[in-house]
Design a protein around this motif. Structure first.
Motif, PDB file in Angstrom:
ATOM      1  N   LEU A 248       0.843  -1.199   0.000  1.00 13.54           N
ATOM      2  CA  LEU A 248       0.000   0.000   0.000  1.00 13.54           C
ATOM      3  C   LEU A 248       0.877   1.248   0.000  1.00 13.54           C
ATOM      4  CD1 LEU A 248      -2.736  -0.965   2.618  1.00 13.54           C
ATOM      5  CD2 LEU A 248      -3.060  -0.698   0.154  1.00 13.54           C
ATOM      6  N   PRO A 249       0.521   2.260  -0.815  1.00  7.94           N
ATOM      7  CA  PRO A 249       1.332   3.493  -0.825  1.00  7.94           C
ATOM      8  C   PRO A 249       1.327   4.155   0.546  1.00  7.94           C
ATOM      9  CG  PRO A 249      -0.235   3.444  -2.657  1.00  7.94           C
ATOM     10  CD  PRO A 249      -0.597   2.317  -1.758  1.00  7.94           C
ATOM     11  N   ASP A 250       2.415   4.803   0.850  1.00  3.36           N
ATOM     12  CA  ASP A 250       2.546   5.450   2.151  1.00  3.36           C
ATOM     13  C   ASP A 250       1.474   6.517   2.346  1.00  3.36           C
ATOM     14  OD1 ASP A 250       4.171   6.030   4.654  1.00  3.36           O
ATOM     15  OD2 ASP A 250       4.215   7.981   3.663  1.00  3.36           O
ATOM     16  N   TYR A 251       1.189   7.299   1.267  1.00  2.00           N
ATOM     17  CA  TYR A 251       0.201   8.375   1.429  1.00  2.00           C
ATOM     18  C   TYR A 251      -1.171   7.803   1.728  1.00  2.00           C
ATOM     19  CZ  TYR A 251      -2.128   7.684  -3.114  1.00  2.00           C
ATOM     20  OH  TYR A 251      -2.858   7.184  -4.160  1.00  2.00           O
ATOM     21  N   PHE A 252      -1.515   6.658   1.130  1.00  3.51           N
ATOM     22  CA  PHE A 252      -2.819   6.060   1.382  1.00  3.51           C
ATOM     23  C   PHE A 252      -2.889   5.503   2.796  1.00  3.51           C
ATOM     24  CE2 PHE A 252      -5.989   2.703   1.296  1.00  3.51           C
ATOM     25  CZ  PHE A 252      -7.055   3.346   0.690  1.00  3.51           C
TER      26      PHE A 252
END
Length: 756
Positions: A248-252
């Motif tokens: 999962l992307p860090d921003y998400f």
């Protein structure tokens, strides 16, 4: 409802497609309009119910249903009608073809959603929430079962404004000793559990719970009984989603963690803030995958996806992105209908989830004919759809040049891959035309909409909504080109088709009638324009509410026509009311609010209330400067009005200084020959004359007349007006013969001169 399957003499019920704690949903036909609908019938209010409670519930239902019916957004299920029949309260809604997220999770038990689809769903839900919260409405029961993913990729939120009815109808429970009304435990905010004040941030918390489950396959508190779940929401910080799923992307991951903050103030401020964070996060390095045989596109800024109407396959399989998902433990299984949590009798009343016994057949596919001899690769179609969505996002950001280029590229690729007449290809061409119109290229837009309208009529039918949309945009382009008689004829045809298809009160029908009223005014048929606009405003107020943006847009059109009819006092009343309503709903500095305030200032000045008009103009200049900058076109427009009203008050030195400065800025920003630039130059000349500087005034009027002669022709009314201004200066300079000769020349332009 007895044995009858026809309610209100209009809605024919066919089969139950969903059951829940509050009643059941039927597939039905609206026999008055000949369209498929879904009818949600709430549980009957039996005679054992307290009469006062029954009255409260009925009134609450009508109020909430009216609110839900007024919501007009692509991400919210449309409510067509509501009422009561034989003691049963019912809602009539659009029939959605797809599955809710709870059904998708239950049907795909291998892995959660791919990241790209997860982010796209998040973006669409946030967009719908931003709109609805802006209307002052909080859902209060956001969960996977109330979010639909349609076959074409659209995401819609269901039950807006209706979920809260459960509390009035007895379908809630209370925790021991707390007296707290409950909702669905897996997705409840801490303030709901604690009985605190509920606002839009409670929906954001519930969305965080939904996203956690979609991203990881399990809810944030996947515990054995409802009490433990509720305590978890209230007291326990969940592990970050990336602890379960590293890719999962860090921003998400950060976004979901922030949404699940226990204290509302620590969550994103609103859904708009949530969307901005999504856009910012997606703007990182994640280029589109290259297509075999199709030129690669540069990375594009991410945006809320817009659905593409892909033709369904014969077996209506689950979308590729949903295959193999893990559902985890949920409060109800899609295949079995509502089901309480293990060993927990209270759980049966802690949810009003709508489910269907056979998700794969709830919304049968419409058979379709392939548009190509061989089906294109699914990956290729998906990437083209992603690029299409990126183009739509560029448009929403106002970057129309880039949007037009992206849509044109996608249209070319879709034409090769799917065929020139495939609905997706035509959808891309339609967006090319839409972007061209926003770029003030109406002739190019007209050419595109001509082609799209003809192709859609051939492929989809003359009265298909997409065909009518293209024809209506074609009429708009004709109006922009000054071809108002042709625009009028086309609007009349589209209006008749819309009334046949969806009825006189459908939003699309009213939008067409609104445009028709504008066109009538352009044709000088002011009384007809006023009557049409007034009727549309009343219909929109009745159906959408008096403060709905569409209602206010038509009320502004009513005010405009009243002004042209010489009914200035009535126009001023309308403009003031629109400005006040927009300020309350959108904010004092919203562009639409400022547009109505500008017109208010104009009519104050025309009616001799120049001091009040001057105050309005000063406020407008300040607001426009904050929003657009000191040299923004609307800022300069407000400053021009300021100069006019300074003159009306006899403050000519100030008026001259203001006019000169505005003229210089407009010349730099818009060009020396722009109509607005020439208008400011004329206002400078007027101020010079009032200060008895007639020779300077004459030279300035002369320059305006020369420019208008070159641009518009010697016989154009604006050119003639400029020549008359110059002649007036000559008379004041004691040169009546020269003035007469100038006016005579204006009355008899040379043979062969151009005219507008």
């Amino acid at each position: 409802m007895g044995d009858s399957r026809l309610i209100q003499g209009r809605y024919r019920l066919h089969e139950v497609i969903g059951r829940g704690g509050m009643g059941e949903v039927w597939r039905a036909t609206d026999e008055a309009l000949g369209r498929r609908v879904a009818v949600k019938c709430l549980k009957p209010l039996g005679p054992q119910q307290d009469p006062h409670v029954r009255d409260v519930v009925r009134e609450r239902f009508r109020r909430e249903a009216r609110v839900a019916a007024a919501l007009q957004h692509r991400g919210i299920t449309v409510v067509h009608d509501f009422g009561e029949y034989e003691g049963v309260l019912f809602l009539v809604m659009e029939l959605l073809e797809g599955r809710n997220l709870s059904q998708l999770l239950a049907a795909n038990a291998q892995s959660p959603l791919p990241v790209q689809d997860l982010v796209e769903i998040t973006d669409q839900v946030a967009d719908a929430l931003a709109y609805t919260h802006g209307q002052g409405i909080v859902h209060r029961d956001l969960k996977p079962a109330n979010i639909m993913r349609l076959r074409d990729g659209t995401v819609k939120i269901c039950d807006f404004g209706i979920a809260r009815l459960g509390a009035d109808m007895g379908f809630t429970s209370k925790l021991t000793g707390t007296g707290i009304a409950m909702g669905t435990p897996h997705y409840m905010s801490p303030e709901q559990i604690g009985g605190g004040e509920i606002d839009h941030r409670s929906d954001l918390y519930s969305l965080g719970c939904v996203l956690y489950e979609l991203a990881t396959g399990v809810p944030p508190f996947d515990l054995g009984d409802s009490w433990a779940i509720l305590i978890g929401h209230r007291d326990t910080v969940p592990s970050p989603p990336r602890a379960h799923r590293a890719e999962l992307p860090d921003y998400f991951d950060r976004l979901v963690v922030d949404l699940l903050a226990k204290v509302p103030e620590e969550r994103p401020a609103d859904a708009g803030d949530l969307r901005r964070r999504i856009v910012s996060g997606r703007a990182g390095p994640s280029p589109f995958a290259p297509l075999p045989g199709v030129p690669a596109q540069p990375p594009l800024p991410p945006t809320r996806p817009v659905p593409v109407d892909l033709p369904p396959g014969p077996a209506a399989p689950a979308p590729a992105w949903a295959r193999g998902m893990t559902g985890g433990h949920r409060p109800a299984a899609a295949a079995d209908g509502p089901r309480p949590l293990a060993h927990d009798p209270a759980a049966a009343v802690l949810t009003t989830e709508w489910t269907t016994p056979a998700p794969a057949t709830c919304f049968p596919a419409t058979p379709s004919t392939p548009f190509t001899s061989a089906a294109p690769p699914a990956e290729l179609v998906a990437v083209l759809a992603g690029r299409y969505r990126a183009g739509m996002g560029l448009g929403r950001l106002g970057r129309w040049d880039e949007a037009e280029a992206v849509h044109r590229s996608v249209a070319e690729d879709r034409s090769r891959v799917l065929g020139p007449d495939h609905p997706d290809t035509l959808a891309s061409h339609y967006e090319v035309g839409f972007a061209l119109a926003r770029l003030d290229r109406p002739a190019d837009a007209l050419h595109v909409f001509d082609r799209v309208a003809r192709a859609r009529a051939r492929v989809l039918g003359e009265d298909h909504p997409d065909t009518l949309a293209a024809r209506q945009e074609r009429a708009y382009a004709l109006g922009r080109l000054g071809r108002h008689p042709e625009a009028y004829e086309l609007y009349v045809e589209v209006l008749a088709a819309r009334e046949r298809a969806v009825g006189p009160d459908h939003p699309d029908t009213l939008r067409c009638r609104h445009n028709l009223a504008f066109t009538l005014a352009s044709l000088g048929r002011l009384e007809e324009s006023y009557r049409t606009a007034h009727e549309v405003a009343e219909a929109r107020a009745r159906l959408l509410g008096p403060a709905h943006p569409d209602t206010l847009a038509t009320r502004q059109e009513v005010a405009h026509v009243l002004g042209r009819l010489g009914r200035g006092e009535e126009a001023l009343v309308q403009y003031r009311a629109v400005a006040e309503a927009r300020a309350a709903a959108l904010g004092a500095d919203h562009p639409e609010t400022l547009a109505a305030r500008y017109e208010t200032g104009v009519f104050l000045g025309r009616l001799g209330q120049a001091a009040d008009a001057l105050d309005v103009c000063r406020d407008l200049v300040a607001a426009r400067t904050r929003a657009q900058g000191a040299d923004g076109p609307e800022t300069l427009r407000a400053r021009h009005a300021l100069a006019v009203n300074l003159g009306r008050l006899g403050r000519w030195e100030e008026a001259l200084a203001e006019s000169r400065e505005v003229h210089a800025l407009r010349e730099r920003v818009l060009g020396a020959d722009h109509p607005d630039t020439l208008l400011s130059r004329r206002e400078t000349a007027v101020a010079l004359g009032r200060l008895d500087r007639w020779e300077e005034a004459r030279e300035t009027h002369r320059a305006v007349a020369a420019a208008r002669t070159r641009l518009l022709g010697p016989a154009h009314p604006d050119t003639v007006a400029a020549l008359e201004d110059e002649a007036h200066c000559l008379e004041r300079l004691g040169r009546p013969a020269d003035a007469a000769a100038l006016l005579l020349g204006a009355a008899t332009p040379p043979r062969g001169a151009a005219s507008a």
